[in-house]
Design an enzyme around this catalytic site. Structure first.
Site, PDB file in Angstrom:
ATOM      1  N   GLY A 262     -32.724  22.349 -11.018  1.00  0.00           N
ATOM      2  CA  GLY A 262     -32.493  21.460  -9.887  1.00  0.00           C
ATOM      3  C   GLY A 262     -31.051  21.563  -9.424  1.00  0.00           C
TER       4      GLY A 262
ATOM      5  CB  CYS B 218     -25.774  18.351 -15.057  1.00  0.00           C
ATOM      6  SG  CYS B 218     -25.336  18.205 -13.323  1.00  0.00           S
ATOM      7  CG  LEU B 219     -26.951  24.075 -12.715  1.00  0.00           C
ATOM      8  CD1 LEU B 219     -27.506  24.691 -11.434  1.00  0.00           C
ATOM      9  CD2 LEU B 219     -26.871  25.115 -13.823  1.00  0.00           C
TER      10      LEU B 219
ATOM     11  CG  HIS C  17     -26.521  15.265  -8.813  1.00  0.00           C
ATOM     12  ND1 HIS C  17     -25.256  15.394  -9.342  1.00  0.00           N
ATOM     13  CD2 HIS C  17     -27.341  15.932  -9.654  1.00  0.00           C
ATOM     14  CE1 HIS C  17     -25.318  16.117 -10.460  1.00  0.00           C
ATOM     15  NE2 HIS C  17     -26.579  16.449 -10.673  1.00  0.00           N
TER      16      HIS C  17
ATOM     17  CD  GLN D 131     -25.651  19.479  -9.068  1.00  0.00           C
ATOM     18  OE1 GLN D 131     -26.818  19.459  -8.719  1.00  0.00           O
ATOM     19  NE2 GLN D 131     -25.283  19.875 -10.276  1.00  0.00           N
TER      20      GLN D 131
ATOM     21  CG  HIS E  41     -30.459  15.259 -13.387  1.00  0.00           C
ATOM     22  ND1 HIS E  41     -29.874  15.339 -14.640  1.00  0.00           N
ATOM     23  CD2 HIS E  41     -29.641  15.967 -12.552  1.00  0.00           C
ATOM     24  CE1 HIS E  41     -28.759  16.055 -14.549  1.00  0.00           C
ATOM     25  NE2 HIS E  41     -28.594  16.463 -13.297  1.00  0.00           N
ATOM     26  CD  GLU E  42     -31.080  18.007  -9.558  1.00  0.00           C
ATOM     27  OE1 GLU E  42     -30.049  17.979  -8.871  1.00  0.00           O
ATOM     28  OE2 GLU E  42     -31.105  18.488 -10.710  1.00  0.00           O
TER      29      GLU E  42
HETATM   30 NI    NI Z   1     -27.234  17.667 -12.244  1.00  0.00          NI
END
Ligand code: NI
Length: 176
Positions: free
Chosen positions: A46, A94-95, A140, A51, A136-137
């Site tokens: 995701g 998470c990236l 953000h 991000q 989660h996304e």
């Molecule tokens: Ni994330």
């Protein structure tokens, strides 16, 4: 398509709230494709627009495994409209917090309403990893990261580890 730069903690943009998308343009569709390509390359399941430094309410998700056909979602202005009472705890990463994982409690199932890249309203009932990833996304877009669910001590420790790892990588790439 192009790979985008993924911001990492403690970048202040990751803490900002994103704005609703007002118009779906070709440029926006290209950005969604670039986000998807960036997510697959990372690799991740995701990626939310903030991000990559874009404070717009959109996310891309694909939780399929490598041996399964791809099933990407591009969600514009997504909103969770219903969720289960039951919760589940899962190790998340998470990236923007590379190579760090910690357990987070989430709703087991969610219903998400969003607009797709063609401007069509969609409703999706999700469970399992997809439901976790959606929660989660979407966080953000509020400037919340999975590490914000942890104690301050744990969160600070993780951010310090990411910074240390990044400094190490940067110093080694200069030597080459
Ligand atoms: Ni994330």
């Amino acid at each position: 398509m192009a790979l985008l730069k993924i911001l990492e903690v403690p970048n202040p943009l990751l803490k900002k709230k994103s704005e609703p998308v007002k118009e779906i343009t070709d440029q926006l569709r290209k950005t969604l494709d670039d986000m998807l390509e960036t997510m697959y390359a990372a690799p991740g399941v995701g990626l939310a627009a903030p991000q990559v430094g874009l404070l717009k309410r959109m996310v891309v998700i694909d939780v399929t495994r490598d041996d399964e056909p791809k099933k990407p979602y591009k969600m514009i202005n997504p909103v969770i409209t219903a969720h289960s009472e039951e919760t589940t705890v899962h190790d998340e990463g998470c990236l923007s917090v590379p190579e760090q994982y910690a357990p987070v409690e989430r709703f087991e199932t969610v219903t998400v309403e969003y607009t797709d890249e063609n401007g069509t309203k969609q409703t999706l009932n999700a469970d399992g990893l997809l439901a976790i990833c959606i929660q989660h996304e979407l966080e953000h877009l509020e400037g919340t990261l999975f590490i914000d669910h942890l104690s301050k001590v744990k969160r600070d420790m993780i951010v310090r580890r990411v910074e240390k790892e990044r400094r190490w990588k940067n110093s080694h790439s200069e030597e080459e």
